[in-house]
Design a protein around this motif. Structure first.
Motif, PDB file in Angstrom:
ATOM      1  N   LEU A 420       5.498  15.099   2.787  1.00  0.00           N
ATOM      2  CA  LEU A 420       5.153  13.705   3.067  1.00  0.00           C
ATOM      3  C   LEU A 420       3.804  13.381   2.454  1.00  0.00           C
ATOM      4  N   LEU A 421       3.728  12.260   1.734  1.00  0.00           N
ATOM      5  CA  LEU A 421       2.480  11.816   1.123  1.00  0.00           C
ATOM      6  C   LEU A 421       2.388  10.293   1.205  1.00  0.00           C
ATOM      7  N   GLU A 422       1.246   9.821   1.691  1.00  0.00           N
ATOM      8  CA  GLU A 422       0.986   8.383   1.740  1.00  0.00           C
ATOM      9  C   GLU A 422      -0.364   8.097   1.093  1.00  0.00           C
ATOM     10  N   ILE A 423      -0.372   7.287   0.043  1.00  0.00           N
ATOM     11  CA  ILE A 423      -1.600   6.830  -0.618  1.00  0.00           C
ATOM     12  C   ILE A 423      -1.438   5.330  -0.853  1.00  0.00           C
ATOM     13  N   CYS A 424      -2.077   4.535  -0.040  1.00  0.00           N
ATOM     14  CA  CYS A 424      -1.851   3.080  -0.073  1.00  0.00           C
ATOM     15  C   CYS A 424      -3.157   2.298  -0.111  1.00  0.00           C
ATOM     16  N   THR A 443       9.769  14.681   0.371  1.00  0.00           N
ATOM     17  CA  THR A 443      10.928  13.986   0.924  1.00  0.00           C
ATOM     18  C   THR A 443      10.559  12.565   1.353  1.00  0.00           C
ATOM     19  N   CYS A 444       9.282  12.318   1.630  1.00  0.00           N
ATOM     20  CA  CYS A 444       8.818  10.980   2.028  1.00  0.00           C
ATOM     21  C   CYS A 444       7.589  10.616   1.196  1.00  0.00           C
ATOM     22  N   LEU A 445       7.662   9.486   0.501  1.00  0.00           N
ATOM     23  CA  LEU A 445       6.565   9.048  -0.358  1.00  0.00           C
ATOM     24  C   LEU A 445       6.279   7.569  -0.119  1.00  0.00           C
ATOM     25  N   ASN A 446       5.016   7.267   0.208  1.00  0.00           N
ATOM     26  CA  ASN A 446       4.593   5.881   0.438  1.00  0.00           C
ATOM     27  C   ASN A 446       3.443   5.556  -0.513  1.00  0.00           C
ATOM     28  N   LEU A 447       3.705   4.700  -1.488  1.00  0.00           N
ATOM     29  CA  LEU A 447       2.686   4.260  -2.440  1.00  0.00           C
ATOM     30  C   LEU A 447       2.513   2.740  -2.360  1.00  0.00           C
ATOM     31  N   SER A 448       2.846   2.152  -1.230  1.00  0.00           N
ATOM     32  CA  SER A 448       2.756   0.700  -1.079  1.00  0.00           C
ATOM     33  C   SER A 448       1.309   0.226  -1.185  1.00  0.00           C
ATOM     34  N   GLN A 449       1.145  -1.064  -1.424  1.00  0.00           N
ATOM     35  CA  GLN A 449      -0.156  -1.737  -1.525  1.00  0.00           C
ATOM     36  C   GLN A 449      -0.905  -1.421  -2.813  1.00  0.00           C
ATOM     37  N   ASN A 450      -0.317  -0.643  -3.702  1.00  0.00           N
ATOM     38  CA  ASN A 450      -0.928  -0.375  -5.008  1.00  0.00           C
ATOM     39  C   ASN A 450      -0.330  -1.358  -6.019  1.00  0.00           C
ATOM     40  N   CYS A 451      -0.969  -2.519  -6.148  1.00  0.00           N
ATOM     41  CA  CYS A 451      -0.378  -3.629  -6.908  1.00  0.00           C
ATOM     42  C   CYS A 451      -0.286  -3.354  -8.401  1.00  0.00           C
ATOM     43  N   ASN A 452      -0.998  -2.339  -8.899  1.00  0.00           N
ATOM     44  CA  ASN A 452      -0.976  -2.062 -10.334  1.00  0.00           C
ATOM     45  C   ASN A 452       0.147  -1.116 -10.754  1.00  0.00           C
ATOM     46  N   LEU A 453       0.937  -0.662  -9.809  1.00  0.00           N
ATOM     47  CA  LEU A 453       2.073   0.190 -10.167  1.00  0.00           C
ATOM     48  C   LEU A 453       3.164  -0.657 -10.798  1.00  0.00           C
TER      49      LEU A 453
END
Length: 523
Positions: A420-424, A443-453
Motif C-alpha cells: 500500500l502506498l499513498e502520495i497525495c 496492491t493499493c495505490l493512491n496518487l490522487s490530488q497530483n494534478c500534473n499526472l
C-alpha cells in the motif's frame, strides 16, 4: 494463474467458489446452483429440505450474495433445511423483519451463526430463537427495535460466544442484566448505546469475556471496577467515552489487557507535572502514566486525538511488547520520537496529523519490525523519507499529505515489499511515477490530488498487475489513457474523479477488460 488464465473469485462468509471466465465451462454443481437461484424468483422450488444441508447452504448463500431473489416468500423453501450460517446483515434485497424469523428458527440446533445487522427485526422476532440452542454468534448491529425484552429471549442461548448489539438505540442499563447469563461470551460489542457504569456491572460474571467494545457509551472510569472482575479481558475499546481522571487508577488492575483503545478521550500526560512540583493536574484528564502502570502485556494502544505531547511518550519506552501504536492527531512532535526508538516489536505506527517533521524521522530508523507507517503530515518532505530507507520491511506507507516530489520517489526503491502506498501531496509528475512502477508488490495505490499526472502515469503503472485498488483522482488523466489499465485484471476499485473521464468510459473498460472491477468513480 498459470498460462495467463483469468479467474474471478466470489466471497461470502463460509463460502468461496471460483467462476472461470466465460469461455470455460463452470463446474456442474455451480451451474445447478445458479439455475436454482434463478428459478426461485418464479417460486418453482417449494422446499429444499430433502437436499443435503451443505447443498442447501450453498444455494442460500448464492441467493444472499445475488441480493435479488431472496424474499419472505422464497425463504419458505429453506424451512427445516438445517442451515448452519445465515448472514443477512445489510442485505440489499427485501427488508429483513420478523416475517423471516419463522424460517430462520426452523434451522433449530443446526444454526450456529446469525447476522441480522441493519434489519427491522423486533423483540417479538427474537422469541423465535429459543429453539436454536447451539448458536455461537449473533449480530444485531443497527437493529433499532431490539430492547431488554428481546435480549431476555436470547439469554437462554448459553453457548453464545459472540454478541454484537452496536448502535441499538433502545439498549439501556437494564438490558445488560439478561446478558449476565451468557457465561460463555467471549466477544461483546455494545458501542453507541445508552449503557452506563451501572449496566456494565451486570457483566462481572462473564469470566470468559475477552473482547469488550464500549465505544461511545455513557461510561466513566468507574466502570473499570467492574471490568477488573473479568480475568480473560484482553481487548477493551473505550474510545469516545469522554472519560475523566476519576477512578483511572483501576486501569492497573486490568493486567491481561493486550489491546486498549482510548481514542478521542481526555487522555493526557499533564497529570505527571505534580510529580515534579510544576503544574496543577488537570481534573478531567486521564494520566497516561497511570493508565500504563502494570499493563505489561499491552500490544496495541490507540491514543488517537488525545492530549498527548512529547514528554508523555516516555511512559511507552518500557513497553517492548507493543506492536501497534496509534498517535494520530496528538500534540507530539519530533522530540518525543526517541522514546519510541527502542520499541523493537512495533509493527504499526500512525503519526498522521501530528507535529512530527523531517528532523525527527531519523529516530525511527531502528524500528526494524515496522510494517505500517502513516506520515500524513504537510511538514514531511523528501528529506524525511530519506531517513526511513532502512525500514525495508514496510508493507504500508501513507504519505497522503506529505510534500513528496519526483526526486523523493527515488527513496521508494528501498521499500520493495510495499503493498500500500499513498502520495497525495500534489507535487508528483509522471517522472516520479517511473520509480513507483518498480514496486511490483503493490496492491493499493493512491496518487490522487497530483494534478500534473497525465495519461503517461497509467502507462507507467500498467505493469503493476497485482493492483486491487487505484486512485488517481484530481489529475490530468483522460479517457485516452484508460487503455493502459487493461492489464490490471485484478483491479476491483478505481477512482478517477475530477478527471476527463466519464462513468460510461469506465463501464466500457469494465465490460471488456476489467471483469473484477466492482467499485468505480465517477459512477
Amino acid at each position: 494463474m498459470a498460462g495467463g488464465t483469468c479467474c474471478r473469485w466470489f466471497k461470502h462468509p463460509r463460502m468461496r467458489f471460483l467462476l472461470p471466465k466465460e469461455q470455460q465451462c463452470p463446474p456442474l454443481l455451480d451451474l445447478c446452483i445458479r439455475k436454482i437461484t434463478q428459478e426461485i424468483e418464479i417460486h418453482k422450488h417449494h422446499t429444499f429440505s430433502a437436499l443435503p444441508p451443505d447443498l442447501c447452504q450453498r444455494i442460500f448463500n448464492e441467493l444472499v450474495f445475488s441480493s435479488c431473489f431472496l424474499t419472505p416468500a422464497s425463504l419458505q423453501a429453506f424451512l427445516d433445511c438445517a442451515l448452519q450460517d445465515i448472514y443477512l446483515g445489510e442485505y440489499d434485497g427485501a427488508a429483513v423483519d420478523d416475517a423471516w424469523m419463522e424460517v430462520i428458527s426452523s434451522q433449530g440446533s443446526s444454526l450456529l451463526h446469525l447476522d441480522l445487522s441493519g434489519s427491522d427485526v423486533t423483540d417479538h422476532g427474537l422469541t423465535y430463537l429459543k429453539d436454536c440452542k447451539n448458536i455461537i454468534s449473533l449480530n444485531f448491529n443497527h437493529c433499532h427495535q431490539i430492547s431488554d425484552r428481546g435480549l431476555e429471549c436470547i439469554s437462554g442461548l448459553t453457548r453464545l460466544e459472540s454478541l454484537n448489539i452496536k448502535w441499538c438505540n433502545c439498549i439501556v442499563d437494564v438490558d445488560m442484566k439478561p446478558l449476565s447469563e451468557l457465561t460463555n461470551l467471549k466477544i461483546l460489542e455494545i458501542s453507541f448505546s445508552k449503557v452506563t457504569d451501572f449496566g456494565i456491572s451486570f457483566l462481572k460474571g462473564l469470566r470468559k469475556l475477552a473482547l469488550l467494545n464500549l465505544e461511545g457509551c455513557h461510561v466513566t472510569a468507574a466502570c473499570l471496577d467492574s471490568l477488573a472482575e473479568l480475568p480473560s479481558l484482553s481487548n477493551l475499546n473505550l474510545s469516545r467515552c469522554n472519560l475523566s481522571n476519576d477512578g483511572c487508577e483501576q486501569f492497573s488492575r486490568l493486567e491481561n489487557l493486550e489491546v486498549l483503545n482510548l481514542g478521542f478521550n481526555n487522555v493526557t500526560d499533564a497529570c505527571l507535572a505534580p510529580l515534579k512540583g510544576d503544574l496543577k493536574c488537570e481534573p478531567h484528564s486521564l494520566s497516561l502514566s497511570t493508565i500504563l502502570k502494570r499493563l505489561t502485556k499491552l500490544k496495541s494502544l490507540n491514543l488517537d486525538s488525545c492530549w498527548i505531547e512529547d514528554e508523555g511518550l516516555v511512559h511507552l519506552a518500557g513497553h517492548q511488547q507493543l506492536n501497534c501504536l496509534e498517535l494520530s492527531d496528538t500534540g507530539i512532535g519530533s522530540d518525543g520520537l526517541h522514546y519510541l526508538s527502542g520499541l523493537s516489536s512495533l509493527e504499526k505506527l500512525n503519526l498522521s496529523f501530528t507535529m512530527v517533521n523531517d528532523s525527527g524521522l531519523s529516530k525511527l530508523c531502528g524500528l526494524s519490525s515496522l510494517k505500517s507507517l502513516n506520515l500524513d503530515a504537510r511538514q514531511v518532505t523528501d528529506t524525511g523519507l530519506a531517513s526511513l530507507t532502512s525500514l525495508t520491511g514496510l508493507t504500508e506507507l501513507d504519505l497522503f499529505g506529505a510534500r513528496i516530489t519526483d526526486f523523493g520517489t527515488n527513496y521508494l526503491k528501498c521499500f520493495k515489499n510495499l503493498r500500500l502506498l499513498e502520495i497525495c501531496g500534489g507535487e508528483l509528475t509522471d517522472d516520479g511515477v517511473k520509480n513507483i512502477k518498480e514496486l511490483s508488490s503493490l496492491t493499493c495505490l493512491n496518487l490522487s490530488q497530483n494534478c500534473n499526472l497525465s495519461d503517461t502515469t497509467l502507462e507507467l503503472i500498467s505493469g503493476l498487475t497485482g493492483l486491487i485498488s487505484l486512485n488517481i483522482s484530481n489529475s490530468g488523466i483522460t479517457n485516452a489513457g484508460l487503455k493502459h489499465l487493461k492489464t490490471l485484471k485484478n483491479l476491483r476499485s478505481l477512482s478517477l474523479e475530477s478527471c476527463k473521464v466519464t462513468a460510461n468510459d469506465i463501464r466500457k473498460l469494465q465490460s471488456t477488460d476489467l471483469p473484477n472491477l466492482v467499485i468505480f468513480r465517477p459512477q
